[in-house]
Design a protein around this motif. Structure first.
Motif, PDB file in Angstrom:
ATOM      1  N   LYS A 190       0.919  -1.048  -0.017  1.00 42.41           N
ATOM      2  CA  LYS A 190       0.104   0.100   0.170  1.00 42.41           C
ATOM      3  C   LYS A 190       0.793   1.274  -0.031  1.00 42.41           C
ATOM      4  O   LYS A 190       0.549   2.249  -0.601  1.00 42.41           O
ATOM      5  CB  LYS A 190      -0.999   0.008   1.266  1.00 42.41           C
ATOM      6  CG  LYS A 190      -1.953   1.129   1.196  1.00 42.41           C
ATOM      7  CD  LYS A 190      -3.010   0.910   2.399  1.00 42.41           C
ATOM      8  CE  LYS A 190      -3.723  -0.287   1.955  1.00 42.41           C
ATOM      9  NZ  LYS A 190      -4.783  -0.556   3.385  1.00 42.41           N
ATOM     10  N   ARG A 191       1.904   1.298   0.791  1.00 41.96           N
ATOM     11  CA  ARG A 191       2.666   2.574   0.945  1.00 41.96           C
ATOM     12  C   ARG A 191       3.556   2.550  -0.246  1.00 41.96           C
ATOM     13  O   ARG A 191       3.743   3.618  -0.878  1.00 41.96           O
ATOM     14  CB  ARG A 191       3.628   2.250   2.146  1.00 41.96           C
ATOM     15  CG  ARG A 191       4.760   3.600   2.388  1.00 41.96           C
ATOM     16  CD  ARG A 191       5.372   3.301   3.799  1.00 41.96           C
ATOM     17  NE  ARG A 191       6.098   1.926   3.754  1.00 41.96           N
ATOM     18  CZ  ARG A 191       5.729   1.083   4.591  1.00 41.96           C
ATOM     19  NH1 ARG A 191       4.887   1.266   5.354  1.00 41.96           N
ATOM     20  NH2 ARG A 191       6.548  -0.185   4.514  1.00 41.96           N
ATOM     21  N   ASN A 193       3.085   1.443  -3.496  1.00 42.29           N
ATOM     22  CA  ASN A 193       2.176   1.927  -4.629  1.00 42.29           C
ATOM     23  C   ASN A 193       1.649   3.364  -4.337  1.00 42.29           C
ATOM     24  O   ASN A 193       1.432   4.043  -5.344  1.00 42.29           O
ATOM     25  CB  ASN A 193       0.921   0.951  -4.762  1.00 42.29           C
ATOM     26  CG  ASN A 193       1.228  -0.441  -5.343  1.00 42.29           C
ATOM     27  OD1 ASN A 193       1.943  -0.276  -6.332  1.00 42.29           O
ATOM     28  ND2 ASN A 193       0.832  -1.409  -4.709  1.00 42.29           N
ATOM     29  N   HIS A 194       1.131   3.671  -3.199  1.00 35.45           N
ATOM     30  CA  HIS A 194       0.887   5.044  -2.914  1.00 35.45           C
ATOM     31  C   HIS A 194       2.021   6.342  -3.448  1.00 35.45           C
ATOM     32  O   HIS A 194       1.872   7.137  -3.912  1.00 35.45           O
ATOM     33  CB  HIS A 194       0.400   5.341  -1.456  1.00 35.45           C
ATOM     34  CG  HIS A 194       0.145   6.663  -1.282  1.00 35.45           C
ATOM     35  ND1 HIS A 194      -1.145   7.412  -1.794  1.00 35.45           N
ATOM     36  CD2 HIS A 194       0.747   7.715  -0.373  1.00 35.45           C
ATOM     37  CE1 HIS A 194      -1.109   8.617  -1.187  1.00 35.45           C
ATOM     38  NE2 HIS A 194      -0.012   8.889  -0.558  1.00 35.45           N
ATOM     39  N   ARG A 195       3.174   5.713  -2.859  1.00 33.47           N
ATOM     40  CA  ARG A 195       4.409   6.692  -3.263  1.00 33.47           C
ATOM     41  C   ARG A 195       4.509   6.707  -4.730  1.00 33.47           C
ATOM     42  O   ARG A 195       4.950   7.852  -5.353  1.00 33.47           O
ATOM     43  CB  ARG A 195       5.712   6.168  -2.608  1.00 33.47           C
ATOM     44  CG  ARG A 195       5.668   6.369  -1.202  1.00 33.47           C
ATOM     45  CD  ARG A 195       7.000   5.777  -0.564  1.00 33.47           C
ATOM     46  NE  ARG A 195       7.161   6.044   0.944  1.00 33.47           N
ATOM     47  CZ  ARG A 195       8.016   5.672   1.702  1.00 33.47           C
ATOM     48  NH1 ARG A 195       8.932   4.822   1.206  1.00 33.47           N
ATOM     49  NH2 ARG A 195       7.833   5.742   3.033  1.00 33.47           N
ATOM     50  N   ALA A 196       4.430   5.617  -5.436  1.00 33.36           N
ATOM     51  CA  ALA A 196       4.685   5.675  -6.996  1.00 33.36           C
ATOM     52  C   ALA A 196       3.443   6.102  -7.688  1.00 33.36           C
ATOM     53  O   ALA A 196       3.465   6.116  -8.914  1.00 33.36           O
ATOM     54  CB  ALA A 196       4.626   4.265  -7.138  1.00 33.36           C
ATOM     55  N   GLY A 197       2.363   6.576  -6.939  1.00 35.73           N
ATOM     56  CA  GLY A 197       1.290   6.894  -7.573  1.00 35.73           C
ATOM     57  C   GLY A 197       0.465   5.892  -8.411  1.00 35.73           C
ATOM     58  O   GLY A 197      -0.358   6.254  -9.425  1.00 35.73           O
ATOM     59  N   ARG A 198       0.493   4.688  -7.950  1.00 34.12           N
ATOM     60  CA  ARG A 198       0.061   3.473  -8.700  1.00 34.12           C
ATOM     61  C   ARG A 198      -1.238   3.088  -7.842  1.00 34.12           C
ATOM     62  O   ARG A 198      -1.303   3.300  -6.646  1.00 34.12           O
ATOM     63  CB  ARG A 198       0.824   2.398  -9.037  1.00 34.12           C
ATOM     64  CG  ARG A 198       2.062   2.638  -9.702  1.00 34.12           C
ATOM     65  CD  ARG A 198       2.866   1.388 -10.110  1.00 34.12           C
ATOM     66  NE  ARG A 198       3.177   0.678  -8.783  1.00 34.12           N
ATOM     67  CZ  ARG A 198       4.517   0.523  -8.659  1.00 34.12           C
ATOM     68  NH1 ARG A 198       5.528   1.284  -9.296  1.00 34.12           N
ATOM     69  NH2 ARG A 198       4.950   0.290  -7.460  1.00 34.12           N
ATOM     70  N   GLU A 199      -2.132   2.499  -8.620  1.00 32.41           N
ATOM     71  CA  GLU A 199      -3.554   2.058  -7.708  1.00 32.41           C
ATOM     72  C   GLU A 199      -3.046   0.823  -7.096  1.00 32.41           C
ATOM     73  O   GLU A 199      -2.234   0.049  -7.595  1.00 32.41           O
ATOM     74  CB  GLU A 199      -4.529   1.344  -9.015  1.00 32.41           C
ATOM     75  CG  GLU A 199      -5.797   1.057  -8.538  1.00 32.41           C
ATOM     76  CD  GLU A 199      -6.847   0.600  -9.574  1.00 32.41           C
ATOM     77  OE1 GLU A 199      -8.084   0.003  -8.802  1.00 32.41           O
ATOM     78  OE2 GLU A 199      -6.471   1.062 -10.513  1.00 32.41           O
ATOM     79  N   TYR A 200      -3.599   0.618  -5.915  1.00 33.69           N
ATOM     80  CA  TYR A 200      -3.244  -0.442  -4.953  1.00 33.69           C
ATOM     81  C   TYR A 200      -3.920  -1.549  -5.646  1.00 33.69           C
ATOM     82  O   TYR A 200      -4.944  -1.895  -5.891  1.00 33.69           O
ATOM     83  CB  TYR A 200      -3.798  -0.312  -3.656  1.00 33.69           C
ATOM     84  CG  TYR A 200      -3.189  -1.358  -2.680  1.00 33.69           C
ATOM     85  CD1 TYR A 200      -2.125  -1.734  -2.448  1.00 33.69           C
ATOM     86  CD2 TYR A 200      -4.390  -1.866  -1.848  1.00 33.69           C
ATOM     87  CE1 TYR A 200      -1.845  -2.797  -1.475  1.00 33.69           C
ATOM     88  CE2 TYR A 200      -4.047  -2.908  -1.118  1.00 33.69           C
ATOM     89  CZ  TYR A 200      -2.650  -3.412  -0.989  1.00 33.69           C
ATOM     90  OH  TYR A 200      -2.325  -4.341   0.022  1.00 33.69           O
TER      91      TYR A 200
END
Length: 365
Positions: A190-191, A193-200
């Motif tokens: 979750k962390r 993907n959030h940092r990479a701007g991707r959907e979880y």
């Protein structure tokens, strides 16, 4: 070969085992077919699941494996507690386990398969895995010849949670450990993907869930029928040992591993009486039935890639013997039957996987 004639051949071999060998071996062959069909049909790859987590921050493969471990433990531990004739997949915490697990995790990413992955992908007709299978067996045999030396470097007695704590406590502790791993994996993905701007990505995907349920049931059947948990690596080493023994290439009987009473007996018996070998044969057959004469597509390899893959396969086999199994024998069967060595194996093999993925990318696999 089409599925119908292949199914007929498998049925004939099953009948021959039933008539000429034993009911148990015929039943284990059938279980092996089921394992191979599920592994190949659902592409339930332990190696792939770890690679998805590291490279794509996709937790679904690892969550499928955690579900498999939980279900198998729920089924296996009460059986182990109530039926003492059934054995757990115990391995000693040792220097060989530490080294073997790390090296195995590294090499399985280069070779694109652990023990079960190599088997089912060979059955699917993937050239690299089909070529790796025999060198894996040779490596496992070489590891068995040196295992006594490795164990002399330091080892402790195997620890089985079911026998030490009783099956209810062992099961609760195992499920708590798996839940902790699941929480950590979920938070990490979750962390990241959030940092990479991707959907979880979702935690559970149908093919992994269905594969986990089916494999847990089949592995439990293997435990009940064979009297021991599902394993893969031992069969590979036995095949190579029999060839070496028959040709006189190596004085197999003088080694520490093959002089152990049970191993010495299997060396003299037909390979069809070995529970691991007959299950491995079934896995190959089940995967072959899934491929239905149409080999799975695979990217052509360069000469350098072939050389690297074959060396990785040889070391994969060697390290699997030092680590007392692969993702199946050490991780899956170890953890699901309460062996401490399975919990030691996982973080070391995962650390090796991180390095193996870098090597894999370097050579363009």
């Amino acid at each position: 070969m089409k599925r119908l004639p292949l199914a007929i051949l498998m049925a004939v071999f099953f009948g021959w085992l039933l008539w000429s060998v034993s009911v148990r071996q015929a039943a284990l062959f059938a279980v092996g077919i089921g394992l191979g069909a599920v592994l190949a049909g659902k592409r339930f790859g332990f190696t792939t699941g770890w690679r998805m987590l590291v490279e794509d921050k996709d937790p679904s493969g690892v969550f499928g494996q955690l579900l498999l471990l939980a279900l198998a433990a729920i089924l296996a531990m009460p059986l182990l507690g109530h039926f003492p004739e059934l054995t757990a997949a115990l391995g000693p915490p040792s220097v060989s386990l530490i080294v073997g697990a790390f090296v195995f995790g590294l090499c399985m990413q280069i070779a694109d398969g652990c023990g079960s992955g190599t088997l089912y992908k060979a059955g699917l007709g993937i050239p690299m895995n089909a070529a790796i299978l025999p060198v894996f067996a040779i490596g496992s045999f070489l590891g068995s010849l040196h295992l006594g030396w490795w164990l002399d470097l330091g080892r402790a007695q195997p620890v089985g949670l079911v026998s030490a704590w009783g099956w209810p406590t062992a099961l609760l502790a195992t499920l708590a450990g798996l839940a902790a791993v699941a929480a950590g994996v979920s938070a990490y993905c979750k962390r990241a993907n959030h940092r990479a701007g991707r959907e979880y990505k979702p935690l559970f995907v149908r093919k992994w869930v269905v594969g986990a349920v089916l494999l847990a049931v089949l592995a439990t059947l293997n435990l009940v029928i064979a009297g021991q948990p599902w394993g893969v690596v031992y069969g590979f080493g036995l095949w190579a040992a029999k060839v070496a023994n028959a040709t006189g290439a190596v004085d197999v009987g003088s080694s520490w591993f093959w002089s152990q009473p049970g191993n010495a007996l299997r060396l003299q018996e037909t390979v069809l009486l070995d529970v691991t070998s007959i299950t491995n044969i079934g896995i190959l057959a089940g995967a072959l039935w899934i491929s239905a004469g149409t080999p799975a597509s695979a990217k052509p390899l360069t000469g350098t890639q072939w050389a690297v893959a074959l060396v990785a396969g040889l070391v994969l086999g060697y390290s699997s013997r030092l680590a007392f199994g692969c993702n199946v024998g050490a991780m899956f069967s170890g953890i699901s039957t309460g062996s401490i060595h399975g919990w030691i194996w996982v973080p070391l093999a995962f650390a090796g996987t991180i390095f193996g993925l870098r090597i894999r990318r370097h050579f363009g696999f």
